[in-house]
Motif scaffolding. Structure first.
Motif, PDB file in Angstrom:
ATOM      1  N   VAL A  49       0.841  -1.202   0.000  1.00  0.00           N
ATOM      2  CA  VAL A  49       0.000   0.000   0.000  1.00  0.00           C
ATOM      3  C   VAL A  49       0.871   1.244   0.000  1.00  0.00           C
ATOM      4  O   VAL A  49       0.595   2.225  -0.710  1.00  0.00           O
ATOM      5  N   HIS A  50       1.942   1.225   0.787  1.00  0.00           N
ATOM      6  CA  HIS A  50       2.858   2.372   0.801  1.00  0.00           C
ATOM      7  C   HIS A  50       3.473   2.587  -0.572  1.00  0.00           C
ATOM      8  O   HIS A  50       3.656   3.732  -1.014  1.00  0.00           O
ATOM      9  N   HIS A 102       7.780  -4.039  -7.930  1.00  0.00           N
ATOM     10  CA  HIS A 102       7.784  -5.259  -7.120  1.00  0.00           C
ATOM     11  C   HIS A 102       6.366  -5.577  -6.639  1.00  0.00           C
ATOM     12  O   HIS A 102       5.921  -6.736  -6.680  1.00  0.00           O
ATOM     13  N   THR A 103       5.647  -4.541  -6.208  1.00  0.00           N
ATOM     14  CA  THR A 103       4.272  -4.717  -5.731  1.00  0.00           C
ATOM     15  C   THR A 103       3.370  -5.210  -6.864  1.00  0.00           C
ATOM     16  O   THR A 103       2.549  -6.118  -6.677  1.00  0.00           O
ATOM     17  N   ALA A 104       3.515  -4.616  -8.046  1.00  0.00           N
ATOM     18  CA  ALA A 104       2.683  -5.020  -9.182  1.00  0.00           C
ATOM     19  C   ALA A 104       2.923  -6.481  -9.543  1.00  0.00           C
ATOM     20  O   ALA A 104       1.981  -7.224  -9.847  1.00  0.00           O
ATOM     21  N   VAL A 154      -4.294  -6.304  -3.344  1.00  0.00           N
ATOM     22  CA  VAL A 154      -3.518  -6.207  -2.101  1.00  0.00           C
ATOM     23  C   VAL A 154      -4.423  -6.455  -0.902  1.00  0.00           C
ATOM     24  O   VAL A 154      -4.057  -7.171   0.042  1.00  0.00           O
ATOM     25  N   LEU A 155      -5.603  -5.889  -0.934  1.00  0.00           N
ATOM     26  CA  LEU A 155      -6.542  -6.048   0.174  1.00  0.00           C
ATOM     27  C   LEU A 155      -7.138  -7.444   0.203  1.00  0.00           C
ATOM     28  O   LEU A 155      -7.447  -7.972   1.268  1.00  0.00           O
ATOM     29  N   GLU A 249     -11.469  -9.145   2.026  1.00  0.00           N
ATOM     30  CA  GLU A 249     -11.084 -10.119   3.045  1.00  0.00           C
ATOM     31  C   GLU A 249     -11.301  -9.498   4.424  1.00  0.00           C
ATOM     32  O   GLU A 249     -11.042  -8.301   4.624  1.00  0.00           O
ATOM     33  N   PRO A 250     -11.768 -10.267   5.388  1.00  0.00           N
ATOM     34  CA  PRO A 250     -12.115  -9.698   6.700  1.00  0.00           C
ATOM     35  C   PRO A 250     -10.995  -8.897   7.351  1.00  0.00           C
ATOM     36  O   PRO A 250     -11.264  -7.868   7.982  1.00  0.00           O
ATOM     37  N   VAL A 251      -9.729  -9.328   7.194  1.00  0.00           N
ATOM     38  CA  VAL A 251      -8.646  -8.602   7.860  1.00  0.00           C
ATOM     39  C   VAL A 251      -8.384  -7.239   7.227  1.00  0.00           C
ATOM     40  O   VAL A 251      -7.734  -6.388   7.825  1.00  0.00           O
ATOM     41  N   SER A 252      -8.894  -7.016   6.006  1.00  0.00           N
ATOM     42  CA  SER A 252      -8.706  -5.740   5.339  1.00  0.00           C
ATOM     43  C   SER A 252      -9.874  -4.777   5.554  1.00  0.00           C
ATOM     44  O   SER A 252      -9.739  -3.579   5.326  1.00  0.00           O
TER      45      SER A 252
END
Length: 330
Positions: A49-50, A102-104, A154-155, A249-252
């Motif tokens: 996210v950053h 890298h994230t992509a 990501v989420l 997702e629940p944690v997000s």
């Protein structure tokens, strides 16, 4: 805290860790509401996210930062070339580009989302207003909707991507419309009026009236009515986005719901200040932000107790990054 996040995300290369650390610093420095909400994500997801925020900020600064010298269009082109090089596996010249590439790859974010984003950034160099909401939404597709689409993998989501994506895009648009409403005066100083001319014109407002109000410090009831209409429009985008929160997702969910509430709170702050966005920048009080974050923390605890990580999920955290699969932009 940065070390724990990078360790959790299995980012071990020193240069890559430095790149993600730089992105985190950009987020903390410039995106107070966004950064606060990101703190509610599991540590392993925060670096991605950053990185997404850092890349968006990098491009935005090329367009708008007075300290940036030289040809802004050329600098945006150079950023685009650097990103494409990094997406193809070569090292990026800028550390933020290295982190976002890298994230992509890790989250299989389609390249064209970044191309669309940079296209909207380029338009900011020449386009200073929008005649209609449809015209503005063409711009916001690249500047806001694709940010939601970049964030979605990501989420994580519990429904199909096709079902969750429209809500993610609407949330990006809602956040940006909120910024446009809050920053009317600052945007005027950059010779931009983002709110659609037809929406403003329905209440007898045009660029000249806004500039007069900004220049003289005087208020006009027509502007108040027009900005109230813009707030009502923005709330419709929040309503379109809200069903998507429970598709994550629940944690997000606590992270995104916190951002949803805090950005919506900016609309409340603008209303509380009498729709004076031509003259001042409204903000959610610190006490309110802290209270919303506390609720988010409670939701996180409940989500983690209800859904402990499965062995396969734990293994996936340390799996090698997968290559990006391009999607058609049509």
């Amino acid at each position: 805290m940065t070390r724990r996040e990078l360790d959790a995300a299995a980012i071990t290369d020193p240069a890559l860790r430095a790149a993600f650390t730089r992105c985190r610093r950009l987020n903390a420095q410039h995106g107070r509401t966004y950064f606060l909400a990101t703190r509610l994500l599991p540590a392993r997801r925060r670096p991605a996210v950053h990185a997404l925020y850092g890349f968006a900020r990098l491009a935005d600064d090329i367009v708008d930062d007075p300290a940036v010298s030289g040809d802004r269009a050329q600098r945006l082109h150079a950023l685009s070339v650097d990103l494409r090089t990094a997406m193809n596996g070569a090292p990026g010249h800028h550390p933020v580009v290295t982190a976002v590439a890298h994230t992509a790859h890790r989250y299989r974010i389609p390249h064209h989302h970044f191309d669309d984003f940079l296209g909207s950034m380029r338009s900011d160099l020449t386009v200073t207003d929008y005649a209609t909401l449809d015209a503005l939404r063409g711009y916001m597709h690249g500047s806001a909707a694709v940010i939601g689409l970049q964030m979605l993998p990501v989420l994580g989501h519990t429904t199909s991507r096709e079902e969750a994506a429209p809500h993610a895009a609407a949330l990006g648009e809602a956040f940006q419309l909120t910024n446009f409403l809050r920053d009317v005066g600052e945007d005027l100083d950059r010779d931009r009026v983002y709110l659609p001319a037809d929406l403003l014109g329905a209440d007898g407002v045009d660029r000249e009236l806004l500039q007069w109000s900004r220049r003289t410090g005087r208020r006009d009831p027509r502007i108040v009515r027009a900005l109230r209409s813009a707030a009502a429009l923005t709330r419709r985008f929040y309503a379109a986005a809200e069903p998507g929160l429970d598709m994550l997702e629940p944690v997000s969910r606590p992270c995104v719901r916190t951002a949803f509430i805090l950005y919506g709170g900016i609309l409340d702050a603008v209303a509380r200040d009498g729709y004076a966005s031509v003259h001042q920048r409204s903000a959610v009080p610190l006490t309110r932000r802290a209270a919303v974050a506390a609720v988010g923390l409670a939701r996180i605890a409940a989500a983690r107790l209800a859904a402990p990580a499965a062995p396969a999920a734990r293994a996936a955290r340390t799996a090698p990054a997968a290559p990006v699969v391009e999607e058609s932009s049509s």
